[in-house]
Design an enzyme around this catalytic site. Structure first.
Site, mmCIF file in Angstrom:
data_model
loop_
_atom_site.group_PDB
_atom_site.id
_atom_site.type_symbol
_atom_site.label_atom_id
_atom_site.label_comp_id
_atom_site.label_asym_id
_atom_site.label_seq_id
_atom_site.Cartn_x
_atom_site.Cartn_y
_atom_site.Cartn_z
ATOM 1 N N GLU A 209 0.853 -1.193 0.000
ATOM 2 C CA GLU A 209 0.000 0.000 0.000
ATOM 3 C C GLU A 209 0.886 1.240 0.000
ATOM 4 O O GLU A 209 2.114 1.135 0.095
ATOM 5 C CB GLU A 209 -0.950 -0.019 1.200
ATOM 6 C CG GLU A 209 -0.258 0.024 2.551
ATOM 7 C CD GLU A 209 -1.208 -0.270 3.725
ATOM 8 O OE1 GLU A 209 -2.166 -1.038 3.546
ATOM 9 O OE2 GLU A 209 -0.966 0.263 4.812
ATOM 10 N N HIS A 247 -4.018 3.348 8.234
ATOM 11 C CA HIS A 247 -2.766 2.837 8.794
ATOM 12 C C HIS A 247 -1.783 4.000 8.984
ATOM 13 O O HIS A 247 -1.638 4.826 8.092
ATOM 14 C CB HIS A 247 -2.115 1.827 7.842
ATOM 15 C CG HIS A 247 -2.821 0.511 7.814
ATOM 16 N ND1 HIS A 247 -2.774 -0.325 6.718
ATOM 17 C CD2 HIS A 247 -3.567 -0.132 8.730
ATOM 18 C CE1 HIS A 247 -3.471 -1.414 6.976
ATOM 19 N NE2 HIS A 247 -3.967 -1.319 8.185
#
Lengths: 292, 379
Positions: A209, A247
């Protein structure tokens, strides 16, 4: 064979008496993981459905021969708990806790790299080797034994991709969540090395990611060292710069850490990158079609 | 969490990093009073979380009361690259002799703190690098050893700064590192690091980013968050404990888990849609959290359709479905919803939705199918 966790795992759960620690610790035991102890300061002498609880990790190692620790301790005390496990001689620490301050992790990481122990996480769903052991919060019933090694920075995205693979008949050798924090104990490269050595793994799927440069570094590594095929996936093509996308590590800083750059770095080294979870499974099917 | 210049300077001052005297002001009156107290000349500085304030006219010198008042009036409320100025910082003017650059930041790749020093300050670090890549000296610091004198000396000598200010620059770097560690910063940047005409070294600007995960041990820093500068939806979400990022489009998105939500945004964009937000309802999403989340998503007037993408692990799909039914009972929902429930208790979840027969709620089995459907409905 499996990577990191298996029949030799003797697990101590740090925070076993907490709500999450208890739920997942017992879940892991039900799956067949050998959960030998819990650790909660002040609760030594108690037990959680027969699992003895100790005040220190050192006691759990001495009395129960624990060799693996899972950390469910809240963020303010989690780094302390990881360091305690390392000090007690634990070989593998799996830290589930989300929200550990970065400076705590800088100190933990620097200390970790001076020894031989391994840390997976923090802010990760743990490790599942279907049919062998489950350490963490991965819902095991979606996954079956197979030949795809899955390594990911994200939990639920891993389930999504694992599920897409399952629908095409693929199972998993092991699923390793390395976590969504900026400072992670294990990198994609660390886990790909393990998959390379694992006889059951024939195909590796890495799920990255936005944020940092780990995927770019991994692309270099794959080009030089990997002998097994690797498929990539990157989340966050539509993420704006400067915003933390859930995150702590998922942030594009200036022009660095974009999904586009990561996908291009992987593709430049011959790694096929699926643009949707479905496409990852399609690529896997085209590569391992005969076995599916 | 990014701090305004004056907030960063408060932390600098606390740790002994020299800064010019200054006072924050929220009104023209406060700004004039600050200027009078500090003594002229002063600099009136717009406090916004974006660079390029000087070029935009957000930093002005005032030599007397009238000028201070005029500048404060002009700058308050000014728009600087999309950021409205709500606060000013009034600071004693400094006589500039030299401008350096100093920073300590988290190097994610090396997993170490990185200290940087350059004798070419006053411009963006990217600009310095473009003009002369050798002009920026970089040094990693072992976090278990901390910033030692030798780190500072190496930086100062290798950067080629003037010999008479090596000592104060080294001292400042050491204090800056202390700020970085003790305040749990991800970045502390001083640009320019000023050498005054009297050869004093001071931090003329402060760019500080604090690790949001550390705020539990920094209540004073946590209180520096400025709701006025925050997006209304993002503020509402934060108060409800939801992870939300506002985007430009019209399709509201909710999912569980950061990676899956990012992936959902991407898949919607590939299907030709434009996401209005990122919203991670988190692991183990309970019904109340779903009600909160629906309210936040729908409070954005641009939203014309909403996609729920749930892959239940710890999160149970029946809980999510119940939350959605409750939300529809409490809120007058005018836009179509597409709901994809997969994983733990997905069949129960779909049954709850079917039994409730909510108006304009479409249940889809796959992520891709759900993305296509919501794009079609969003118009």
């Amino acid at each position: 064979m499996s990577v990191l966790v298996g029949k030799d795992t003797r697990l101590v759960v740090c925070g076993l008496t907490g709500r999450e620690g208890r739920f997942h610790g017992l879940n892991n035991r039900n799956y067949g993981t050998n959960v030998v102890a819990g650790m909660t300061p002040g609760k030594g002498g108690q037990d959680v459905e027969g699992i003895p609880v100790y005040n220190t990790v050192h006691d759990a190692v001495e009395k129960e021969g624990a060799n693996t620790a899972m950390v469910f301790v809240p963020p303010a005390g989690a780094a302390d708990s990881i360091l305690e496990a390392l000090d007690a001689g634990i070989e593998l620490v799996i830290a589930i806790t989300e929200g550990i301050p970065v400076h705590d992790m800088l100190r933990v990481y620097t200390h970790l790299k001076r020894g031989n122990a391994r840390l997976v996480g923090p802010n990760c769903p743990g490790i599942l080797s279907p049919g062998k052991a489950n350490v963490g919060i991965i819902p095991a019933h979606f996954f079956s034994e197979g030949n795809v090694g899955l390594v990911s920075r994200s939990g639920t995205l891993t389930y999504q991709i694992g599920n897409e693979l399952a629908q095409r008949g693929f199972g998993n050798s092991s699923i390793v969540g390395i976590g969504g924090d900026p400072i992670a104990g294990s990198s994609f490269i660390d886990i790909i090395q393990l998959f390379e050595q694992d006889d059951e793994t024939e195909l590796i799927v890495m799920c990255g990611e936005i944020g940092g440069e780990e995927e770019e570094r991994t692309a270099e590594y794959i080009a030089e060292h990997a002998t097994k095929p690797v498929i990539g996936y990157i989340a966050g093509f539509t993420a704006p710069p400067g915003k933390t996308m859930g995150h702590a590590g998922a942030i594009i800083s200036g022009s660095k850490g974009t999904a586009q750059a990561k996908a291009e770095a992987l593709e430049a080294k011959g790694v096929r990158v699926g643009r949707t979870p479905t496409e990852v499974a399609e690529i896997a099917a085209s590569m391992l079609g005969a076995k599916a | 969490m990014d701090l305004l210049e004056y907030q960063g300077k408060q932390l600098f001052k606390k740790h002994g990093v020299p800064v010019p005297e200054g006072r924050p002001a929220k009104t023209v009156e406060e700004a004039v009073a600050a200027a009078e107290a500090l003594g002229y000349p002063v600099v009136i500085k717009a406090q916004v979380l974006i660079g390029g304030r000087g070029k935009a006219g957000g930093i002005k010198l005032a030599k007397a009361r009238g000028e201070a008042e005029a500048h404060a009036k002009a700058i308050l409320g000014m728009d600087i690259r999309g950021f409205t100025v709500h606060e000013l910082y009034v600071e004693q003017a400094s006589e500039i002799d030299e401008e350096y650059y100093a920073a300590i930041l988290l190097d994610r790749t090396a997993k170490k703190p990185l200290a940087m020093l350059s004798r070419m300050g006053g411009m963006d670090v990217e600009e310095i690098a473009a003009k002369d890549p050798t002009a920026i000296v970089r040094l990693h610091v072992d976090p278990l050893i901390g910033f030692q004198g030798f780190h500072g000396r190496r930086l100062a000598y290798e950067a080629g700064i003037a010999a008479d200010v090596v000592k104060p620059v080294v001292a400042l770097l050491s204090r800056l590192y202390e700020t970085f560690v003790e305040e749990d910063a991800l970045l502390v940047e001083v640009n320019p690091l000023l050498v005054t005409k009297s050869r004093e070294v001071v931090a003329l600007d402060a760019k500080v980013t604090i690790d949001g995960n550390s705020l539990h041990r920094h209540p004073e820093t946590a209180a520096m968050r400025n709701p006025a500068a925050e997006d209304p939806q993002e503020q509402m979400a934060r108060e409800r404990g939801l992870t939300y990022v506002k985007l430009d489009g019209n399709i509201g998105i909710l999912g569980n888990g950061a990676g899956l939500v990012m992936s959902t945004l991407d898949v919607v964009a590939q299907a030709g849609g434009s996401p209005a937000n990122f919203l991670d309802a988190g692991g183990g999403s309970k019904a109340e959290a779903i009600v909160d989340a629906v309210e936040v998503i729908l409070s954005n007037p641009k939203v014309t359709a909403v996609l729920f993408n749930i892959f239940g692990g710890i999160t149970r799909c029946d809980e999510v479905a119940r939350g959605l039914v409750t939300a529809f009972g409490q809120i007058d929902v005018k836009v179509p919803f597409v709901v994809r429930l997969d994983g733990t208790n997905d069949e129960e979840g779909r049954k709850i939705l079917a039994d409730a027969s909510l108006p304009n709620v479409h249940v889809e089995k796959t992520m891709l199918g759900a993305a296509r459907k919501v794009v079609e409905l969003a118009g």
